[in-house]
Motif scaffolding. Structure first.
Motif, PDB file in Angstrom:
ATOM      1  N   ILE A 171      16.742  31.952  51.019  1.00  0.00           N
ATOM      2  CA  ILE A 171      15.452  32.560  50.681  1.00  0.00           C
ATOM      3  C   ILE A 171      14.549  31.619  49.890  1.00  0.00           C
ATOM      4  N   ASP A 229      18.039  44.665  54.348  1.00  0.00           N
ATOM      5  CA  ASP A 229      18.003  43.494  55.233  1.00  0.00           C
ATOM      6  C   ASP A 229      18.356  42.217  54.478  1.00  0.00           C
ATOM      7  N   VAL A 230      17.851  42.081  53.270  1.00  0.00           N
ATOM      8  CA  VAL A 230      18.171  40.920  52.431  1.00  0.00           C
ATOM      9  C   VAL A 230      18.515  41.421  51.035  1.00  0.00           C
ATOM     10  N   ASP A 276      21.654  33.444  49.447  1.00  0.00           N
ATOM     11  CA  ASP A 276      20.901  33.645  50.684  1.00  0.00           C
ATOM     12  C   ASP A 276      19.890  32.523  50.907  1.00  0.00           C
ATOM     13  N   SER A 278      10.789  44.055  51.996  1.00  0.00           N
ATOM     14  CA  SER A 278      11.809  44.315  50.975  1.00  0.00           C
ATOM     15  C   SER A 278      11.779  45.760  50.515  1.00  0.00           C
TER      16      SER A 278
END
Length: 315
Positions: free
Chosen positions: A114, A229-230, A112, A223
């Motif tokens: 991130i 969502d992630v 991802d 989170s």
């Protein structure tokens, strides 16, 4: 007499210039004062990788470290050369520089977007430290070239001068109370049943050691409130149905030609299930995190912000 004085002046100038060059090279290579652990050098970069830079919270190097948020950096230098050719860049070093300066520009497939900009809050590495890390990364499958790294100096931003304002929760909380909630195993759902922090807890979800040094309050809050969502790479969930109609949802621990291993939540207790290919009727990756999506309903407001405060204190 004048010739003698001119010779003395010339000699002093030459010696002074030589001393300056030696000091400059020593500083550039990290050879002075700290036994090779300061300035721009692989030794200094290694310390920063595992320390101030917080790189180890997302990356491991072979068997060193256990982070899985980002790619394993073992053999990075060689892989960077290949990716540089694929993306039209001049060298693997340029690829690594771009990956640090603008992490979103080269997100490795399967991971991802991130990675934070390490020169911005909360990490805020200065230019010299980033150059040092680059020389260390060159040693992972290659040879360090400090002169080549130095040529990219102007492409690397200086550390942000933004004044970091400490996060203040909307209500008064104590991080120690948040720590107690985090590790409270008397609860039906507790953070430590799935997360390790400083070697304590269970490694079902991502290791949260040092999380406060690399993530913002907003990221941590979202989170917890919106875990799906992630979903961090390596912690995806899988739906699996066996030939006899039994359905399982769990964390994908491993998968190969011989077996599939899922970590399944059984009334608050995580249990491993092993499935063999000939007994699997259907298997599909899910977009839902194994982390409960209703934690906001299971925690009081004070407990929730206490946990966030505790996590932010983990530097």
């Amino acid at each position: 007499m004048r010739s003698f004085l001119n010779a003395v002046v010339f000699t002093v100038a030459v010696v002074g210039f030589f001393i300056y060059v030696c000091m400059y090279v020593t500083g550039l290579s990290g050879g002075g004062g700290g036994g090779g652990a300061t300035g721009v050098s692989p030794e200094a970069g290694e310390k920063i990788f595992w320390g101030d830079g917080q790189c180890h919270t997302c990356h491991r190097i072979g068997t060193s470290g256990s982070a899985t948020r980002g790619p394993d950096q073992e053999g990075l230098a060689a892989r960077a050369e290949e990716r540089a050719k694929e993306t039209g860049l001049g060298s693997g070093l340029e690829y690594m520089v771009e990956s640090i300066v603008n992490p979103s520009s080269h997100v490795v497939e399967g991971f991802d977007d991130i990675m934070p900009k390490v020169y911005d809050p909360p990490i805020m590495l200065d230019r010299e430290k980033i150059l040092a890390v680059l020389t260390y990364l060159q040693t992972l499958g290659g040879e360090p070239d400090i002169d080549a790294v130095a040529k990219f100096k102007d492409k690397i931003p200086e550390a942000s001068k933004t004044k970091v304002v400490p996060w203040v929760p909307p209500i008064e909380v104590d991080p120690k109370e948040g720590e107690a909630v985090f590790f409270d195993e008397t609860r039906d759902v507790t953070c430590s049943k799935c997360h390790v922090l400083n070697g304590k807890g269970s490694k079902v979800g991502p290791d949260l050691t040092g999380i406060g040094a690399v993530q913002t309050p907003q990221y941590l809050i979202e989170s917890v409130l919106k875990p799906s969502d992630v979903i961090v790479k390596g912690f995806e969930t899988m739906y699996l149905m066996t030939n006899d109609g039994m359905a399982y949802n769990g964390l994908l621990v491993s998968q190969d030609e011989e077996e599939v291993v899922l970590m399944v939540d059984e009334d608050g207790v995580m249990a491993e299930y092993v499935f063999y290919p000939d007994e699997i009727a259907q298997m599909q990756k899910q977009d839902v995190s194994i982390m409960p999506g209703n934690l906001s309903e299971m925690l009081t407001t004070k407990e929730f912000y206490g946990i966030i405060s505790f996590l932010l204190s983990q530097k």
